[in-house]
Structure formats: C-alpha cells, structure tokens
Design a protein around this motif. Structure first.
Motif, PDB file in Angstrom:
ATOM      1  N   UNK A 117      74.084 -53.691  32.869  1.00  0.00           N
ATOM      2  CA  UNK A 117      73.635 -52.531  32.098  1.00  0.00           C
ATOM      3  C   UNK A 117      73.622 -51.224  32.888  1.00  0.00           C
ATOM      4  N   UNK A 118      73.807 -50.131  32.173  1.00  0.00           N
ATOM      5  CA  UNK A 118      73.719 -48.799  32.777  1.00  0.00           C
ATOM      6  C   UNK A 118      72.413 -48.590  33.532  1.00  0.00           C
ATOM      7  N   UNK A 119      71.237 -48.942  32.958  1.00  0.00           N
ATOM      8  CA  UNK A 119      69.993 -48.719  33.715  1.00  0.00           C
ATOM      9  C   UNK A 119      69.948 -49.467  35.040  1.00  0.00           C
ATOM     10  N   UNK A 120      70.654 -50.598  35.146  1.00  0.00           N
ATOM     11  CA  UNK A 120      70.684 -51.322  36.413  1.00  0.00           C
ATOM     12  C   UNK A 120      71.532 -50.595  37.448  1.00  0.00           C
ATOM     13  N   UNK A 121      72.462 -49.775  36.989  1.00  0.00           N
ATOM     14  CA  UNK A 121      73.202 -48.907  37.916  1.00  0.00           C
ATOM     15  C   UNK A 121      72.265 -47.830  38.458  1.00  0.00           C
ATOM     16  N   UNK A 122      71.468 -47.232  37.553  1.00  0.00           N
ATOM     17  CA  UNK A 122      70.483 -46.236  37.977  1.00  0.00           C
ATOM     18  C   UNK A 122      69.552 -46.829  39.030  1.00  0.00           C
ATOM     19  N   UNK A 123      69.096 -48.059  38.784  1.00  0.00           N
ATOM     20  CA  UNK A 123      68.216 -48.726  39.746  1.00  0.00           C
ATOM     21  C   UNK A 123      68.935 -48.979  41.069  1.00  0.00           C
ATOM     22  N   UNK A 124      70.175 -49.455  41.023  1.00  0.00           N
ATOM     23  CA  UNK A 124      70.924 -49.769  42.247  1.00  0.00           C
ATOM     24  C   UNK A 124      71.112 -48.531  43.117  1.00  0.00           C
ATOM     25  N   UNK A 125      71.392 -47.383  42.484  1.00  0.00           N
ATOM     26  CA  UNK A 125      71.545 -46.133  43.248  1.00  0.00           C
ATOM     27  C   UNK A 125      70.293 -45.877  44.079  1.00  0.00           C
ATOM     28  N   UNK A 126      69.137 -46.040  43.468  1.00  0.00           N
ATOM     29  CA  UNK A 126      67.867 -45.790  44.164  1.00  0.00           C
ATOM     30  C   UNK A 126      67.564 -46.885  45.182  1.00  0.00           C
ATOM     31  N   UNK A 127      67.796 -48.138  44.795  1.00  0.00           N
ATOM     32  CA  UNK A 127      67.493 -49.269  45.664  1.00  0.00           C
ATOM     33  C   UNK A 127      68.351 -49.263  46.926  1.00  0.00           C
ATOM     34  N   UNK A 128      69.622 -48.915  46.776  1.00  0.00           N
ATOM     35  CA  UNK A 128      70.563 -48.913  47.894  1.00  0.00           C
ATOM     36  C   UNK A 128      70.595 -47.570  48.632  1.00  0.00           C
ATOM     37  N   UNK A 129      69.799 -46.611  48.118  1.00  0.00           N
ATOM     38  CA  UNK A 129      69.766 -45.252  48.690  1.00  0.00           C
ATOM     39  C   UNK A 129      71.171 -44.643  48.738  1.00  0.00           C
ATOM     40  N   UNK A 130      71.897 -44.844  47.640  1.00  0.00           N
ATOM     41  CA  UNK A 130      73.258 -44.316  47.542  1.00  0.00           C
ATOM     42  C   UNK A 130      73.244 -42.817  47.266  1.00  0.00           C
ATOM     43  N   UNK A 131      74.348 -42.183  47.611  1.00  0.00           N
ATOM     44  CA  UNK A 131      74.504 -40.757  47.348  1.00  0.00           C
ATOM     45  C   UNK A 131      74.682 -40.504  45.856  1.00  0.00           C
ATOM     46  N   UNK A 132      75.427 -41.390  45.214  1.00  0.00           N
ATOM     47  CA  UNK A 132      75.749 -41.213  43.795  1.00  0.00           C
ATOM     48  C   UNK A 132      76.000 -42.576  43.164  1.00  0.00           C
ATOM     49  N   UNK A 133      76.241 -42.557  41.855  1.00  0.00           N
ATOM     50  CA  UNK A 133      76.556 -43.788  41.131  1.00  0.00           C
ATOM     51  C   UNK A 133      77.557 -43.494  40.034  1.00  0.00           C
ATOM     52  N   UNK A 134      78.328 -44.518  39.701  1.00  0.00           N
ATOM     53  CA  UNK A 134      79.286 -44.406  38.592  1.00  0.00           C
ATOM     54  C   UNK A 134      79.079 -45.616  37.693  1.00  0.00           C
ATOM     55  N   UNK A 135      79.075 -45.377  36.383  1.00  0.00           N
ATOM     56  CA  UNK A 135      79.103 -46.504  35.457  1.00  0.00           C
ATOM     57  C   UNK A 135      80.225 -46.247  34.454  1.00  0.00           C
ATOM     58  N   UNK A 136      81.050 -47.271  34.278  1.00  0.00           N
ATOM     59  CA  UNK A 136      82.155 -47.192  33.317  1.00  0.00           C
ATOM     60  C   UNK A 136      81.657 -47.759  31.996  1.00  0.00           C
TER      61      UNK A 136
END
Length: 557
Positions: A117-136
């Motif tokens: 799910x898209x919200x799990x991408x939002x969570x992964x960005x924060x959890x992994x301390x990523x610069x950005x995220x992409x969801x297709x």
C-alpha cells in the motif's frame, strides 16, 4: 519541438514503441504528444501508452532523472529513496526502472519485494530515514491509468516547493540525458536493496497500537463478522494481517477480488466509492449475516464501508459519513478512557463535511481546515511535530481517506480498516449497526448531507472548458441558487487565511450551504462539491439536489 517532431523522435526509441505509434491518426498523435505528462504535488498520472502525455517507461525514466538531479542538488549526504508499487499494469516494471535510474545517479534505493500500500511507502520513507519515496500507482482510477507519486523525507507527498524544483529539473533534460544501470551491477554495488521484513513488522505493531479501546476489541473479536475486499489491490495481506493479529476471528475475504489483477476484472472501476464494486461482498454478507463490509482501493489508501440500514438493505456510506463516525468514535473513547491529549486537533479539508466541526467542538477539540489533498494534512502533522504545540488526533477527507497516528503521513486504508472494525464492534455492543450509529449522530448534531459532481473533460478542448468555468465563477458568480442568496464567494487563488493559494472557488449561501469548484490536479476533471444542513434527512437531501441541479445548469453542465 512541435508534436509531430517529437512523435518522429519516439518512433526511433524501440520496436514496441514504434509498433504502437505507427498508424495513429493525427488527432491521436497530437493528444499523445502536444504536452509532457504534467508533474505536480500529486506526481504524474495518465493513461498507459507511448507518448510524452502518457505513462510509460520513458516518462517514468525522465521523471526519475529529474528527481535524481533535484536530490543531488540538495547536498544531502548518502541520499536514498524508498519505492513501492501497486497491482496495476507495469507498476512493478516502472518501480524497478525508477530504482535503476536512481542507482545510476549514485542514489541508493530500497524497494518492497512485492506490491504494498501507498501508506506503507510513506512509513518506509520515515523508518529508513530516506531522502524521498516513490510509489507507482494510479490509486482508484480505471485500469487504463497508472501514476508516479513522490514523497519527501517526512513521509508526506512533496510540497509545491519540492514539486516545482523537481519539475524544473524534469523539463530541463532530454531523453538522451537519462542514466540507467544494469540490475545485477546495482545489486553488487549495494545501490539496489529490497526492504527488510522488519520494516513491515514495525508498521504493523504501530498500527495495532492505534487501537482506541482494547476493551471493545476483546469483547467483540470472537463475534464481529467482517467481509473484506481488497479490490484486486495491495490491501489484502496487510489489512488481514493486522485484523488477525489483533484477534478478530471472523474476517472473510471476497475470493474473486482477493488476488492482484491489473485488469480489475470484477469491477468497472476499482473505486470503493462505487456501490457496484461491493456486489460480491454484499452477497457474502447476506449469506453470513455480516456486521460490516469494508473495501480498500488498489493502493489501499482509501476505504469504503457498507452497512445494513433499517430496511435491511446494504448501503455504501460516503466518505463524509464514515469520517464523521470515526471522528466521534475516536473522541468519545479517548475521553472515556482518559487518553484525550491536551491541545489535540482534528483536521479536515475545505470540501469535507462541516459535521466534523460540530463533533469536535462538542468535545472541546480544535478542528482545522486545509486545502483538498491529504498532503496538506501531512504538512500540518509535520508542523505540530516541529512546534510541539499541538497533537494530531485524526484527519480525513470526503474522498474516503482517513488517518490516525503520526507515523504515516498520508491517508491509510490499513489503519482505517482496523479502526472501522473496532467502531463497528463498539456499536454492536450497544445493539446498534453503524448505520444506526450514524443516524444517532445526525439526531445530535444535525442532518448534514453532501454530494459531488465530477465532470471529465479530456484533451485540449476539455482543459480550456475547465479554465472557462473557473473564470466565470470568479468574474460572474451567481447571485442566488435554488432561491437562496449567495452570501460570499471565496477565491482561494487570492489566498484565504494562512492556506496556500489554490485554484478553488467556494460559494457560501445565506443558509450556510457551500458549493466548491475545484479542477483536479492529476486528472482531466473538474469537481463540484455541495454541502447542506437540513432539519431532517429528507429536507437536507431535497435541498442538496435542488442546489446541485440549479448550479450545474448555471455552469452549463
């Protein structure tokens, strides 16, 4: 470059592209090449196919190269991007292509091993301390569409500032400027990575922690009967996992809609706002005498709810109704369990039911309005976090998006599904259905009724017509509608309060009815929202119909 020149250039890209483009008539060529697919805060979204105005490998690569250039110009040390994708056609391929473009630019990527799910991408960005995220994903759009959404390091969709910066980079590059890398090389260099299962485990634990009243769950988990449909999308595994781990024993999945399917073969549109998508679920509910039906859209950020009314018919609740129910349930139980935070805030969008305001005020809780789009709710959560002056409780929008907690910064169908089940259990313990619960709220707070008219106007002519409608509403708004005088016209392009400027016009009538006109930022649509309050349900429904009919005549639609 004129569209025919660009068309000829694309004929040389690859054999499959050439075959698709050859033989098109000039009108179709113009539609595909008269502009680039627009990139905004909602990212890209369009029909799948060859052309600059379509979703394909080349437009995904160009957007990603632009994102890579923008990230590199931020001067961030060891930048990384998290990536997720849904069940749509080519989603997995577009996700991998995006990762390899980023890898070729020296940016690490972390991709989910399978659709999520898209919200799990939002969570992964924060959890992994990523610069950005992409969801297709193209969310709940028809099967012909796909899309590309970009998130920033806070886990929220990119703001206007970032979107403009990324767009500037995208428009400044040619297809020949795009770098890519072989998959095996990217893996060997440690640039391409899959997201570890622990990330999902962390997410699930945090979701379960949002349970408002565990006593309710304990008392109904063995008896509450729930029908769930993921509508061929990403919600199947995470929604069922959360409900199972909490302890619900009777969750039944609609088998024909359980598995990912890019054709969404059992529905016309995979949109939980549409009653028809629940046909099979309702059949199951009748057989099993279920208490509740829930359905999530393909990227599982939206949730539809179906309940039985007093006549025994199954009705799909609107997003406003579900949101009002959740707002009341959460606030009532936070108060009852002594968990109500000081300086707590409920957030809704400007086109979302005013019933939420009445509910929040009855609990002495602040309510805020933001522009349409969940990214604005995410921005407020970030602001509260930084200023430490308020605590986010719950946010929702009329288009079936809900969020509790602050570890995700977008609407979340997994969280909402869990809370809706809990809420249904709460009313079940009172001997009431969710429908009866809604009726009791109407009795207490007033009969608020909303309606929406979404008009699709595709192509160059459609785009021009949308501009004309908005201009007319600004320059020559109606003086009265359905016999009710217009009290005020709000033009959000001029700025209203501290809200960002936006292409929205809102007409307030003397009886506080509200009409809002808003072109979509990601689709060839203009949407008209209607909101009224009546002394009873019949009066409110009649009023909203009269206002809607007369207004649409005024704008000649």
């Amino acid at each position: 470059m004129e569209y025919m020149d660009m068309y000829k250039k694309w004929l040389e890209f690859d054999e499959d592209t050439r075959k698709e483009l050859e033989g098109l008539d000039e009108k179709e060529i113009m539609e595909r090449f008269y502009k680039e697919l627009e990139f905004g805060t909602g990212g890209l979204r369009g029909i799948i196919g060859a052309g600059t105005n379509r979703m394909n490998v080349y437009t995904v690569r160009k957007a990603t190269q632009g994102l890579a250039n923008y990230i590199k110009k931020q001067g961030i040390e060891n930048p990384s991007v998290a990536i997720a994708y849904d069940s749509r056609l080519y989603s997995d391929r577009f996700a991998k292509e995006a990762a390899l473009i980023l890898n070729a630019n020296g940016i690490k990527t972390y991709m989910y091993k399978e659709l999520r799910p898209t919200p799990m991408l939002s969570f992964a960005v924060r959890n992994l301390k990523s610069t950005a995220g992409i969801v297709i994903t193209a969310s709940h759009n028809p099967k012909q569409y796909n899309g590309y959404k970009v998130y920033w390091s806070d886990g929220g969709q990119v703001t206007e500032e970032h979107a403009e910066g990324i767009l500037k980079e995208i428009t400044s590059i040619d297809y020949s400027d795009i770098k890519t890398m072989e998959f095996d090389k990217a893996v060997d260099l440690g640039l391409f990575n899959y997201i570890d299962d622990e990330v999902e485990k962390d997410y699930v634990e945090l979701v379960k922690g949002l349970t408002v009243n565990w006593d309710v769950v304990e008392r109904v988990k063995d008896t509450l009967k729930v029908i769930y449909t993921p509508l061929h999308g990403t919600g199947n595994k995470p929604v069922r996992r959360v409900l199972e781990e909490i302890g619900y024993k009777n969750v039944y999945v609609v088998k024909e809609q359980e598995n990912p399917d890019p054709n969404f073969s059992t529905v016309k549109y995979p949109n939980p706002e549409e009653h028809e998508v629940f046909t099979r679920a309702i059949e199951m509910a009748k057989e099993l005498e279920a208490d509740l039906i829930i359905g999530t859209d393909p990227d599982c950020d939206r949730v539809g709810v179906v309940v039985k009314n007093k006549e025994g018919e199954y009705v799909v609740l609107t997003g406003n109704q579900t949101g009002a129910l959740l707002t009341h349930y959460i606030l009532e139980n936070l108060k009852a369990t002594g968990k109500m935070p000081e300086n707590g805030v409920v957030i809704k969008t400007i086109v979302t039911t005013e019933m939420a305001r009445k509910i929040a005020e009855s609990f002495d809780v602040e309510i805020m309005d933001v522009l349409t789009g969940f990214k604005y709710i995410g921005e407020k959560i970030k602001e509260f976090e930084e200023k430490k002056d308020r605590k986010f409780i719950f946010g929702f929008e009329e288009s079936y998006g809900y969020l509790a907690g602050d570890f995700v910064r977008d609407k979340d169908g997994v969280i909402a599904s869990m809370l809706i089940c809990e809420m249904a259990g709460f009313y079940k313990l009172k001997g009431m259905s969710l429908y009866e619960g809604l009726m009791s709220l109407y009795e207490k707070y007033g009969y608020f009724v909303e309606d929406l008219k979404s008009v699709t106007l595709e192509g160059i002519e459609g785009s021009q017509r949308i501009k004309e409608i908005m201009e007319m509403l600004r320059m020559e708004p109606p003086r009265d509608i359905a016999g009710i005088k217009v009290k005020e016209v709000k033009d959000y392009l001029k700025g209203i309060g501290d809200l960002p400027k936006s292409n929205v016009v809102q007409i307030i009538l003397e009886d506080e009815s509200i009409i809002t006109a808003r072109p979509s930022g990601t689709e060839p649509k203009i949407k008209f929202y209607f909101a009224v309050k009546g002394k009873d349900n019949a009066e409110a429904k009649d009023k909203v119909k009269r206002i809607k009919d007369e207004f649409l005549k005024h704008v000649k639609l």
